[in-house]
Design an enzyme around this catalytic site. Structure first.
Site, mmCIF file in Angstrom:
data_model
loop_
_atom_site.group_PDB
_atom_site.id
_atom_site.type_symbol
_atom_site.label_atom_id
_atom_site.label_comp_id
_atom_site.label_asym_id
_atom_site.label_seq_id
_atom_site.Cartn_x
_atom_site.Cartn_y
_atom_site.Cartn_z
ATOM 1 N N ASP A 32 -14.873 -0.115 12.625
ATOM 2 C CA ASP A 32 -13.687 -0.860 12.221
ATOM 3 C C ASP A 32 -12.494 -0.319 12.996
ATOM 4 O O ASP A 32 -12.433 0.879 13.309
ATOM 5 C CB ASP A 32 -13.438 -0.733 10.717
ATOM 6 C CG ASP A 32 -12.297 -1.626 10.247
ATOM 7 O OD1 ASP A 32 -12.551 -2.815 9.988
ATOM 8 O OD2 ASP A 32 -11.156 -1.138 10.163
ATOM 9 N N HIS A 174 -7.572 -1.003 4.631
ATOM 10 C CA HIS A 174 -6.952 -1.180 5.956
ATOM 11 C C HIS A 174 -6.784 0.146 6.696
ATOM 12 O O HIS A 174 -5.890 0.273 7.533
ATOM 13 C CB HIS A 174 -5.611 -1.910 5.858
ATOM 14 C CG HIS A 174 -5.756 -3.345 5.423
ATOM 15 N ND1 HIS A 174 -6.349 -4.308 6.207
ATOM 16 C CD2 HIS A 174 -5.405 -3.962 4.262
ATOM 17 C CE1 HIS A 174 -6.344 -5.464 5.560
ATOM 18 N NE2 HIS A 174 -5.779 -5.285 4.380
ATOM 19 N N ASP A 179 -12.691 1.323 5.723
ATOM 20 C CA ASP A 179 -13.215 -0.036 5.874
ATOM 21 C C ASP A 179 -14.621 -0.027 6.474
ATOM 22 O O ASP A 179 -15.469 -0.856 6.112
ATOM 23 C CB ASP A 179 -12.286 -0.863 6.750
ATOM 24 C CG ASP A 179 -11.004 -1.250 6.024
ATOM 25 O OD1 ASP A 179 -10.816 -0.801 4.873
ATOM 26 O OD2 ASP A 179 -10.187 -1.998 6.611
#
Length: 591
Positions: A32, A174, A179
């Site tokens: 991510d 976030h 994530d």
């Protein structure tokens, strides 16, 4: 060796080929990113990379680093991610962070939620640094979830919604590593759900679709014996009857698609359910494969093929050879020295063309064979001035023969007289606002012009005893085809280092013997000859030898088609009245 031992060894080998790579043996790297915006190409930068390496449900390692974007992080991004300028001030730049991540992910299958975003950023900066992108396989959990998760399961396929659905141990926030951890739990949740549907390999996971049944996916092994080469494939049932014939530049890849997410046609799913065998016929060139496909469809008439099954069901317009010639609608071409227009795949279009010719040339429309000196009563058409009426002696042989010569010229070489006559009629109808009648004449003219152009093109090729041509393919080899009387007689690829002249002569010597016939398509179906024509007229073709005269009339019907084709395309783009969208009512402020 006994048949039992052979079968056992084949089944053992097949288990690897059929099943692919078991998910429990695959090492996934779930990644991510956090960025300063939505587009690397537009200048957005990476601010954080987080990744988790897992295999068989076990975490093998984690990777996390902030990245100095060397640019200001917008305030709304800082609020969203919690990453500020001060946090990344001493972080490594992407030039250092990206190679470290690629080393961590080496040999893994990359996984990301909305993979085009994350992988797109990584590829952008990798290219910017002048490196070749590693040959990663990529799995997108968002795309997979959209195939598996219903609205009853979750309101959407966002990472936060899926993490809640599958009870992820980490809540997405976030930040890249958090994530990535949540995405790991989502991946495992999706794999567990799909396991119950018979999905146990990486290949099955990558291609899963809810519209492809488990039974359909289990037949993937039918493609494993096929080569990665151009050719034709035949699906057969348990009684060896051909169900479907297709063609591809890569037989194995194409046939495997029938058992995956890329094949969602209902009738194909039904066909695959019946199939028990797939036969592959390797071909030297794509043109040879296309021609073989047409011939096999015509031979077997497979129930799941919708086109090309009945090439014999065509119609021709025939200008007869008799004392008082006439136009006739026939189903085959005879060796009778008559002139033919066609073939037409539709009787309706053939009748339109016949009407266009009768409107222009008032030859007789009766079916009787008239003697040289007829003595019959004139018909209604004669009374309407739509027939010269040779039957009652109103027209002599010379005047009638002159009209037939004009008709033959329009059929075979120059249709200008038909075009002028029908255009004049349409203009009169338009002036009288009789638009529907004008449209009937327009369709008749278009049908005639297409048929005439087709006949002229086909006849030009089918008159030639032999055409030999070559074109270099994408791999740099020369494809060579031998065409005799419009029929593909031989095809091949000149091997590297071979004497091209001697090789071509050998191909010609081994080519099929094709006998000339009569009519515009004597040695092949019209569809086959048109396939060959399209190849001969494509870019890069080099004619090696032409025996005979391969020409089309300069004043032929093809030059009139551009306008009619443009009209047809325009009509096809119109929305039918019963499918119009409702107009949006815009409320204007009161004045």
């Amino acid at each position: 060796m006994s048949s039992t031992s052979v079968r056992s060894r084949w089944e053992s080998q097949r288990s690897f080929d059929e099943l692919g790579r078991p998910l429990r043996d695959i090492t996934f790297c779930v990644v991510d990113l956090e960025t300063t915006g939505g587009s690397a190409a537009a200048g957005s930068m990476i601010t954080e990379i987080g990744a988790v390496k897992v295999r068989g449900g076990e975490v093998l390692g984690e990777f996390q680093t902030l990245v100095n974007p060397q640019a200001h992080i917008p305030a709304f991004i800082a609020v969203l991610t919690g990453i500020t300028d001060s946090m990344v001030a001493t972080a490594p730049p992407i030039e250092s962070a990206l190679p470290a991540f690629l080393e961590f992910a080496a040999g893994c299958v990359l996984v990301a939620h909305n993979a085009p975003f994350d992988i797109g950023f990584l590829q952008h900066f990798n290219a910017q640094q002048g490196r070749a992108w590693p040959a990663f396989e990529v799995l997108d959990t968002a795309r997979l979830a959209r195939r598996v998760i219903t609205r009853d399961d979750a309101p959407n396929c966002k990472l936060s919604s899926l993490a809640q659905l599958f009870g992820a141990t980490t809540t997405p926030n976030h930040r890249a590593l958090a994530d990535a951890r949540a995405t790991v739990d989502v991946l495992h949740g999706l794999m567990e759900r799909l396991g119950g549907l018979g999905v146990h390999t990486l290949e099955e996971l990558q291609t899963f679709s809810s519209r492809v049944t488990t039974a359909q996916r289990k037949k993937r092994h039918l493609a494993e014996a096929l080569p990665h080469a151009p050719g034709v494939y035949l699906f057969r049932d348990d009684r060896a009857r051909v169900l479907y014939v297709g063609t591809s530049k890569d037989l194995r890849t194409r046939v495997r698609s029938y058992f995956t997410a890329s094949e969602t046609r209902t009738r194909m799913g039904e066909m695959v359910g019946i199939a028990s065998e797939v036969q592959g016929i390797e071909c030297a060139t794509p043109l040879e494969a296309s021609v073989r496909e047409l011939r096999l469809i015509a031979e077997h008439k497979p129930r799941y093929n919708r086109r090309s099954r009945f090439p014999e069901k065509v119609h021709f317009l025939k200008l007869t050879r008799e004392p008082w010639p006439r136009l006739s609608l026939v189903k085959q071409v005879l060796d009778d020295d008559a002139d033919y227009l066609g073939p037409f795949s539709s009787k309706k279009v053939a009748e339109r063309s016949l009407a266009a010719l009768h409107e222009t040339f008032p030859i007789r429309q009766c079916n009787d064979r008239l003697p040289k000196v007829p003595s019959k009563t004139a018909c209604v058409l004669a009374e309407m001035a739509r027939c010269l009426s040779p039957c009652d002696g109103s027209t002599g042989p010379e005047a009638y023969a002159a009209l037939v010569v004009q008709l033959r010229e329009s059929l075979l070489r120059n249709p200008d007289e038909v075009v002028a006559s029908i255009n004049e009629r349409m203009e009169r109808l338009v002036e009288d606002e009789r638009f529907e009648e004008a449209a009937v004449h327009r369709d008749r003219l278009a049908g005639f012009l297409r048929a005439a152009a087709r006949t002229q093109r086909l006849a030009a090729l089918t008159r030639c005893p032999e055409v030999v041509a070559a074109r270099r393919n994408d791999g740099g080899l020369w494809e060579v085809h031998v065409v005799r009387f419009g029929r593909l007689a031989a095809a091949g690829l000149i091997p590297p280092g071979a004497d091209a002249h001697a090789w071509v002569e050998g191909l010609r010597a081994s080519a099929e013997t094709v006998r000339p016939g009569h009519g515009p398509t004597p040695a092949a179906t019209a569809e086959e000859s048109e396939q060959v024509l399209r190849w001969l007229e494509s870019e890069g073709i080099r004619l090696i030898d032409v025996e005979g005269e391969w020409t089309c009339p300069l004043a032929g019907a093809g030059r009139h088609l551009a306008l009619h084709d443009a009209v047809q395309r325009s009509r096809e783009t119109l929305v039918p009245f019963d499918e119009r969208r409702e107009l949006t009512v815009v409320h204007q402020p009161a004045r």
